[in-house]
Scaffold this active site. Structure first.
Site, PDB file in Angstrom:
ATOM      1  N   TYR A   1      28.098  33.860  42.416  1.00 21.52           N
ATOM      2  CA  TYR A   1      29.370  34.277  41.824  1.00 21.52           C
ATOM      3  C   TYR A   1      30.089  33.084  41.208  1.00 21.52           C
ATOM      4  O   TYR A   1      30.522  33.117  40.051  1.00 21.52           O
ATOM      5  CB  TYR A   1      30.281  34.925  42.873  1.00 21.52           C
ATOM      6  CG  TYR A   1      31.735  34.881  42.491  1.00 21.52           C
ATOM      7  CD1 TYR A   1      32.211  35.651  41.434  1.00 21.52           C
ATOM      8  CD2 TYR A   1      32.630  34.028  43.156  1.00 21.52           C
ATOM      9  CE1 TYR A   1      33.554  35.581  41.046  1.00 21.52           C
ATOM     10  CE2 TYR A   1      33.960  33.959  42.777  1.00 21.52           C
ATOM     11  CZ  TYR A   1      34.419  34.738  41.729  1.00 21.52           C
ATOM     12  OH  TYR A   1      35.731  34.659  41.347  1.00 21.52           O
TER      13      TYR A   1
ATOM     14  N   SER B   1      37.799  30.620  38.595  1.00 31.47           N
ATOM     15  CA  SER B   1      37.931  30.535  40.048  1.00 31.47           C
ATOM     16  C   SER B   1      37.848  29.097  40.524  1.00 31.47           C
ATOM     17  O   SER B   1      37.086  28.291  39.990  1.00 31.47           O
ATOM     18  CB  SER B   1      36.819  31.352  40.716  1.00 31.47           C
ATOM     19  OG  SER B   1      36.776  31.118  42.111  1.00 31.47           O
TER      20      SER B   1
ATOM     21  N   LYS C   1      31.070  31.877  37.033  1.00 32.44           N
ATOM     22  CA  LYS C   1      32.359  31.430  36.498  1.00 32.44           C
ATOM     23  C   LYS C   1      32.220  30.073  35.800  1.00 32.44           C
ATOM     24  O   LYS C   1      32.792  29.848  34.724  1.00 32.44           O
ATOM     25  CB  LYS C   1      33.399  31.354  37.624  1.00 32.44           C
ATOM     26  CG  LYS C   1      33.825  32.699  38.178  1.00 32.44           C
ATOM     27  CD  LYS C   1      34.573  33.513  37.143  1.00 32.44           C
ATOM     28  CE  LYS C   1      35.145  34.782  37.733  1.00 32.44           C
ATOM     29  NZ  LYS C   1      35.918  35.582  36.748  1.00 32.44           N
TER      30      LYS C   1
END
Length: 318
Positions: A142, A118, A146
């Site tokens: 989040y 991402s 990643k």
């Protein structure tokens, strides 16, 4: 014919990657636990319902499909506010299970992996554009999962497996042929909130007006979901280099609504940054790909995921 295993292949990105693979003559095999994915998105494809950390299931998949030559890893939890409320769950699902998954792949002799990362891992606080060499500073649990996975895969790649990380910039819309689309009933990204505000006749909340940009609001680069899987499907059928990160973007632009709702100021998000968009960088030359979704296709497909689609159910919002 090339066969590729797509983890999270019933989800938003994974299902669109599967469609792109099919269109390119690549056979997709789907592994998804359906926590967020939709069973309808696996129709007509080899599908295994289960967790990426389930070693016995992964062994069975490779036993029944010994021709699998690469893996596209899209399995993850992706809702930023949810990750803030449940960071333990996000690190377990996105990091711990990814480590178990790559171990199972290595045991089965699979050493070509494409990781769906991402662009949220970039810092970009000063309002400048970003590329593969820009500094990283993920702003949410989040995004940090990643970033941790990228570092983990880079270490693993030194020992043998080849891993390519693709950092997507805000994919939106639906498959242009409406085979798949956004699986969440109420998406939290800007386009989903904008559409909901338009449908409900309420102001669209603008989260932050003090960023170092021309009008003080955050700037984002949106990629049409029907375009973003193209470099993924190409890399899955070609030789994959050692662990590297690349930015995937589209040139397509479109208006999300014929009559956008009025805006209202809302508190600035603590998990966002001023600007996150890439210039045309070395990725373009290395991947030999560029976004090509025209406006005429982009607009209807973005609305298509919120209207009448073959995969929608009566319980979904209009």
């Amino acid at each position: 014919m090339t066969t590729v295993l797509i983890a999270g292949g019933a989800g938003y990105i994974g299902s669109t990657v599967a469609s792109a693979c099919t269109d390119a003559g690549i056979t997709p095999v789907i592994l998804d636990n359906l926590v967020r994915g939709r069973r309808e998105f696996t129709s007509g494809r080899a599908f295994y319902e289960g967790d990426i950390a389930d070693g016995a299931l992964v062994d069975r998949i490779f036993s029944e499909h010994p021709d699998i030559s690469a893996v596209v890893h899209c399995a993850a939890l992706i809702v930023v506010p949810e990750s803030v409320a449940d960071p333990i769950g996000y690190y377990e699902a996105n990091v711990a299970k990814s480590l178990a998954f790559v171990s199972h792949l290595h045991r089965n002799g699979c050493d070509r992996i494409i990781f769906s990362s991402s662009a949220s891992i970039y810092r970009a606080e000063d309002g400048s554009s970003v590329n593969e060499d820009s500094p990283l500073a993920p702003q949410s649990p989040y995004a940090r999962t990643k970033a941790v996975c990228e570092e983990m895969f880079a270490d693993i790649a030194v020992a043998g497996p080849r891993v390519l990380s693709l950092r997507y910039f805000n994919p939106v819309g639906a498959d242009p042929e409406l085979r798949t689309g956004l699986q969440l009933k109420r998406p939290s990204h800007a386009l989903g909130v904008l559409i909901q505000a338009h449908q409900e006749g309420r102001p669209f909340p603008i989260t932050g007006t003090t960023y170092p940009t021309r009008d003080g609001t955050g700037i984002r680069d949106y990629v049409h979901v029907g375009t973003s899987p193209r470099p993924t499907s190409r890399r899955s059928s070609a030789s994959t280099p050692s662990s590297r990160s690349r930015s995937a973007r589209s040139r397509s632009t479109w208006a999300p609504a014929p009559a956008p709702p009025s805006g209202s100021c809302a508190p600035r998000s603590t998990t966002s940054s001023a600007r996150r968009w890439p210039p045309w960088t070395p990725s373009r030359a290395r991947v030999t790909w560029r976004g090509a979704t025209p406006r005429a296709t982009g607009r209807p497909s973005c609305w298509g995921g919120r209207r009448s689609c073959p995969w929608r159910t009566a319980s979904d919002p209009p």
